[in-house]
Design a protein around this motif. Structure first.
Motif, PDB file in Angstrom:
ATOM      1  N   GLU A 141     -76.909  35.034  62.339  1.00  0.00           N
ATOM      2  CA  GLU A 141     -76.671  36.220  62.226  1.00  0.00           C
ATOM      3  C   GLU A 141     -75.946  36.174  63.076  1.00  0.00           C
ATOM      4  O   GLU A 141     -75.914  35.154  63.855  1.00  0.00           O
ATOM      5  CB  GLU A 141     -77.769  37.329  63.162  1.00  0.00           C
ATOM      6  N   GLY A 142     -75.395  37.461  63.834  1.00  0.00           N
ATOM      7  CA  GLY A 142     -74.032  37.061  64.932  1.00  0.00           C
ATOM      8  C   GLY A 142     -72.297  36.447  63.705  1.00  0.00           C
ATOM      9  O   GLY A 142     -71.652  36.456  64.933  1.00  0.00           O
ATOM     10  N   TRP A 143     -72.471  35.863  62.830  1.00  0.00           N
ATOM     11  CA  TRP A 143     -70.719  35.728  62.084  1.00  0.00           C
ATOM     12  C   TRP A 143     -70.040  36.872  61.950  1.00  0.00           C
ATOM     13  O   TRP A 143     -70.947  37.500  62.065  1.00  0.00           O
ATOM     14  CB  TRP A 143     -71.616  34.300  61.090  1.00  0.00           C
ATOM     15  N   TRP A 144     -68.747  36.304  62.134  1.00  0.00           N
ATOM     16  CA  TRP A 144     -67.795  37.487  61.556  1.00  0.00           C
ATOM     17  C   TRP A 144     -67.355  36.636  60.353  1.00  0.00           C
ATOM     18  O   TRP A 144     -67.080  35.666  60.655  1.00  0.00           O
ATOM     19  CB  TRP A 144     -67.000  37.741  62.552  1.00  0.00           C
TER      20      TRP A 144
ATOM     21  N   PHE B  23     -67.995  45.711  57.887  1.00  0.00           N
ATOM     22  CA  PHE B  23     -66.727  45.277  57.198  1.00  0.00           C
ATOM     23  C   PHE B  23     -66.481  45.023  55.858  1.00  0.00           C
ATOM     24  O   PHE B  23     -68.136  43.940  55.333  1.00  0.00           O
ATOM     25  CB  PHE B  23     -66.450  44.217  57.429  1.00  0.00           C
ATOM     26  N   PHE B  24     -65.556  45.276  54.773  1.00  0.00           N
ATOM     27  CA  PHE B  24     -65.557  44.731  54.002  1.00  0.00           C
ATOM     28  C   PHE B  24     -63.475  44.355  53.453  1.00  0.00           C
ATOM     29  O   PHE B  24     -62.889  45.408  54.337  1.00  0.00           O
ATOM     30  CB  PHE B  24     -65.741  45.442  52.663  1.00  0.00           C
ATOM     31  N   ILE B  25     -63.326  44.093  52.159  1.00  0.00           N
ATOM     32  CA  ILE B  25     -61.726  43.759  52.245  1.00  0.00           C
ATOM     33  C   ILE B  25     -62.116  44.173  50.330  1.00  0.00           C
ATOM     34  O   ILE B  25     -62.661  42.959  49.515  1.00  0.00           O
ATOM     35  CB  ILE B  25     -61.042  42.925  52.714  1.00  0.00           C
ATOM     36  N   ASN B  26     -61.133  45.010  50.416  1.00  0.00           N
ATOM     37  CA  ASN B  26     -61.287  45.466  48.688  1.00  0.00           C
ATOM     38  C   ASN B  26     -59.628  45.469  48.128  1.00  0.00           C
ATOM     39  O   ASN B  26     -58.868  46.287  49.009  1.00  0.00           O
ATOM     40  CB  ASN B  26     -61.784  46.631  49.157  1.00  0.00           C
TER      41      ASN B  26
ATOM     42  N   LEU C 249     -65.155  31.853  58.087  1.00  0.00           N
ATOM     43  CA  LEU C 249     -66.193  32.236  58.950  1.00  0.00           C
ATOM     44  C   LEU C 249     -66.196  31.983  60.191  1.00  0.00           C
ATOM     45  O   LEU C 249     -66.333  30.859  60.235  1.00  0.00           O
ATOM     46  CB  LEU C 249     -67.888  32.570  58.735  1.00  0.00           C
ATOM     47  N   GLN C 250     -66.811  32.688  61.112  1.00  0.00           N
ATOM     48  CA  GLN C 250     -67.664  31.962  63.023  1.00  0.00           C
ATOM     49  C   GLN C 250     -68.534  32.376  62.943  1.00  0.00           C
ATOM     50  O   GLN C 250     -68.484  33.546  63.061  1.00  0.00           O
ATOM     51  CB  GLN C 250     -66.167  32.262  63.653  1.00  0.00           C
ATOM     52  N   SER C 251     -69.278  31.886  63.768  1.00  0.00           N
ATOM     53  CA  SER C 251     -69.856  32.554  64.853  1.00  0.00           C
ATOM     54  C   SER C 251     -69.687  31.660  66.265  1.00  0.00           C
ATOM     55  O   SER C 251     -70.351  30.435  65.997  1.00  0.00           O
ATOM     56  CB  SER C 251     -71.584  31.769  64.391  1.00  0.00           C
ATOM     57  N   GLY C 252     -68.992  31.882  67.642  1.00  0.00           N
ATOM     58  CA  GLY C 252     -69.330  31.251  68.662  1.00  0.00           C
ATOM     59  C   GLY C 252     -68.428  30.085  68.228  1.00  0.00           C
ATOM     60  O   GLY C 252     -66.717  29.977  67.943  1.00  0.00           O
TER      61      GLY C 252
END
Length: 131
Positions: A54-57, A79-82, A115-118
């Motif tokens: 968890e914790g990614w964006w 979040f979503f991108i439509n 994606l990124q996490s930290g």
């Protein structure tokens, strides 16, 4: 002579252990994407990707090099991108849903989601065939 050999041994050992292929600041995979490359036909397609952590964006979404997309929150606070061509939705802390509409063009479409996490970065690339 024994002291100089011992000092040489200590210096050599210190140099060997201080030189590692990992750069300072590099992180191990703390997203654990289930897939990184996906091939879609020209038809409408969708996929659910899972992450082990968890914790990614999302840091980037680009379709054929265009990356000017706005994120919105869904009712769960995710979040979503439509867009007309695709939908990217983080449905939970470990689930990413991606849908692409039918490709009616004569060119393949390439959707990249970063994606990124930290300090760890990853991406999934979806290639959709041309009509």
């Amino acid at each position: 002579m024994k002291n100089s050999n011992f000092i040489l041994f200590l210096v050599t050992t210190a140099v060997l252990f201080s030189c590692s292929p990992k750069k300072e600041g590099d992180w191990d995979d703390n997203i654990e994407l289930s897939r990184k490359e996906i091939q879609f036909s020209a038809s409408e397609n969708s996929v659910i990707l899972n992450t082990g952590k968890e914790g990614w964006w999302i840091t980037q979404v680009s379709l054929n090099g265009n990356s000017d997309y706005e994120q919105t929150e869904n009712s769960d606070g995710e979040f979503f991108i439509n867009e007309d061509e695709f939908l990217v939705e983080r449905r939970s802390a470990k689930e990413l849903y991606i849908e692409m509409s039918q490709n009616t063009t004569a060119s393949e479409r390439i959707l990249i989601i970063g994606l990124q996490s930290g300090n760890y970065f990853d991406a999934v690339t979806i290639t959709q065939s041309a009509k």
